[in-house]
Enzyme design. Structure first.
Site, PDB file in Angstrom:
ATOM      1  N   ARG A  37       0.842  -1.211   0.000  1.00 28.20           N
ATOM      2  CA  ARG A  37       0.000   0.000   0.000  1.00 28.20           C
ATOM      3  C   ARG A  37       0.879   1.264   0.000  1.00 28.20           C
ATOM      4  O   ARG A  37       0.448   2.319  -0.459  1.00 28.20           O
ATOM      5  CB  ARG A  37      -0.961   0.003   1.188  1.00 28.20           C
ATOM      6  N   ASP A 158      -6.395  17.937 -15.213  1.00 28.23           N
ATOM      7  CA  ASP A 158      -6.767  16.588 -15.657  1.00 28.23           C
ATOM      8  C   ASP A 158      -6.571  16.571 -17.169  1.00 28.23           C
ATOM      9  O   ASP A 158      -7.356  17.159 -17.916  1.00 28.23           O
ATOM     10  CB  ASP A 158      -8.226  16.311 -15.279  1.00 28.23           C
ATOM     11  N   LYS A 183      -7.849   5.271 -19.657  1.00 23.83           N
ATOM     12  CA  LYS A 183      -8.117   5.716 -21.022  1.00 23.83           C
ATOM     13  C   LYS A 183      -6.875   5.503 -21.902  1.00 23.83           C
ATOM     14  O   LYS A 183      -6.543   4.387 -22.200  1.00 23.83           O
ATOM     15  CB  LYS A 183      -8.590   7.172 -21.007  1.00 23.83           C
TER      16      LYS A 183
HETATM   17  C1  PLP Z   1     -12.651   8.656 -17.143  1.00 26.36           C
HETATM   18  C2  PLP Z   1     -12.210   9.976 -16.661  1.00 26.36           C
HETATM   19  C3  PLP Z   1     -11.942  10.200 -15.304  1.00 26.36           C
HETATM   20  C4  PLP Z   1     -12.174   9.151 -14.250  1.00 26.36           C
HETATM   21  O1  PLP Z   1     -11.309   8.083 -14.396  1.00 26.36           O
HETATM   22  P1  PLP Z   1     -11.604   6.617 -13.816  1.00 26.36           P
HETATM   23  O2  PLP Z   1     -10.404   5.864 -14.184  1.00 26.36           O
HETATM   24  O3  PLP Z   1     -12.870   6.138 -14.455  1.00 26.36           O
HETATM   25  O4  PLP Z   1     -11.795   6.783 -12.333  1.00 26.36           O
HETATM   26  C5  PLP Z   1     -11.470  11.438 -14.928  1.00 26.36           C
HETATM   27  N1  PLP Z   1     -11.293  12.435 -15.823  1.00 26.36           N
HETATM   28  C6  PLP Z   1     -11.555  12.261 -17.129  1.00 26.36           C
HETATM   29  C7  PLP Z   1     -11.330  13.391 -18.062  1.00 26.36           C
HETATM   30  C8  PLP Z   1     -12.022  11.028 -17.597  1.00 26.36           C
HETATM   31  O5  PLP Z   1     -12.301  10.874 -18.898  1.00 26.36           O
END
Ligand code: PLP
Length: 366
Positions: A37, A158, A183
């Site tokens: 962890r 992000d 992604k």
């Molecule tokens: C999918 C996504 C998230 C969340 O990610 P997870 O892996 O599903 O928790 C956050 N920001 C963006 C822009 C995303 O496309």
């Protein structure tokens, strides 16, 4: 001496020492390789790779994108920082994080077009969270302008939709960058994870929060993400080129009302994307508008090569209907304000042959 070409997959949840004294010394020296962890060799191999791509001192891998976002916000809000200013056009799960938890500071919302003006009015110590580019209109924020407008703020980005293959937000003024590694980083629809890259105290606080809260990435998932990263640039190049090709063909189609991809000269952020992203590539996500909801449903129901599924960034092309799926929690007036028409369709282009994808779309459009 030889060594493996790929990092070993270390599943061990804990690490042993030769003596009580050695273990005590490891704890004292803050050796993290004590318990998984805290840290793990396979997870660290992934983290080192991502940190290098981001030009960051370090990276932390987490169990999902939203846990990386949560930790980034909490780490940035330490030491009395605030308020937390968040762009309106962020991921739906980020909205939910803000509305579900009780935050210790004021949460301010702002739209992409007013970001720089709002940043100028924020107190030093503010934390700004934004997304680059946005979903589903693929708008590109003026990150450098934001940095100049709020020199004392902590800026969190992000950059999931761009991936580290197209942009390094920390070189443009961000203090930390997060990705849903689910992604583009993973890229094969077979792993959920997140990454958070930062420097200095912010990175140390984030490491401590991950240890305390526990959303560490599993070593098997870390291995799949490491492997996905081997082909990140190849995939993103192909996906971006295919998306640009589909955007240009869609723009000429009589049934299509509008196309949203920064590769298009009429996109509001065309010039900014060309300057910001590697080789002027604009990523594999685009959206386009047909007449109405019924026309959108007809296209989705007719396409063969696009899976009807949420997510993006993987090898398989996906299609979604934002008004009915990702933005369904907004009322019609809010959707109109956000530019999400009922006839809008989003494509997340995979690595299939682009001409084949176009033939499929053209057939579905009739
Ligand atoms: C999918 C996504 C998230 C969340 O990610 P997870 O892996 O599903 O928790 C956050 N920001 C963006 C822009 C995303 O496309």
């Amino acid at each position: 001496m030889s060594r493996p070409v790929v990092p070993p997959l270390v599943l061990s949840s804990t690490f042993s020492f030769d003596s009580a004294g050695d273990m005590a010394a490891a704890v004292q020296s803050k050796d993290r390789m004590l318990y998984t962890r805290w840290s793990n060799p396979t997870v660290e191999a992934l983290e080192a790779d991502v940190a290098e791509r981001e030009g960051a001192e370090g990276c932390l891998a987490t169990s999902s994108g939203v846990s990386a976002i949560h930790i980034a916000m909490l780490a940035a809000l330490a030491d009395g920082a605030g308020p937390l200013a968040v762009q309106n056009e962020v991921y739906g799960g980020t909205h939910e994080l803000l509305t579900t938890l009780r935050w210790p500071v004021d949460v301010i919302r702002f739209g992409l077009n007013e970001a720089v003006d709002v940043a100028r009015s924020l107190p030093a110590g503010a934390v700004i969270f934004c997304e680059l580019p946005t979903n589903p209109l693929v708008r590109v924020l003026d990150l450098q302008g934001l940095r100049r407008a709020a020199p004392g703020a902590t800026i969190l980005v992000d950059a999931t939709f761009a991936s580290p293959s197209l942009v390094q937000p920390m070189a443009l003024g961000a203090d930390a960058v997060v990705h849903s590694a689910t992604k583009y980083l993973g890229g094969h629809h077979d792993v959920v994870g997140g990454v958070l890259s930062a420097n200095g105290d912010l990175l140390q606080r984030a490491w401590h929060l991950r240890k305390v809260l526990g959303p560490t990435l599993d070593p098997s998932a870390a291995y799949r993400l490491w492997r996905g990263l081997r082909t990140l640039d190849l995939r993103v190049t192909q996906q971006s080129r295919s998306a640009a090709l589909l955007a240009s063909r869609l723009a000429e189609h009589p049934s299509v009302v509008a196309v949203h991809h920064p590769s298009r000269p009429d996109h509001p952020d065309h010039a900014r994307a060309a300057a910001m992203f590697r080789d002027g590539l604009c990523g594999g996500v685009l959206s386009f508008e047909v007449a109405d909801a019924a026309a959108a449903a007809a296209v989705i129901d007719r396409v063969q090569r696009f899976e009807i599924a949420a997510s993006l960034g993987g090898v398989t092309s996906l299609i979604t209907w934002p008004a009915g799926v990702t933005h369904v929690q907004l009322n019609p007036a809010e959707r109109a304000e956000a530019g999400i028409s009922d006839g809008l369709l989003r494509l997340a282009v995979g690595v299939e042959d682009a001409e084949g994808l176009w033939a499929d779309l053209a057939g579905a459009l009739g």
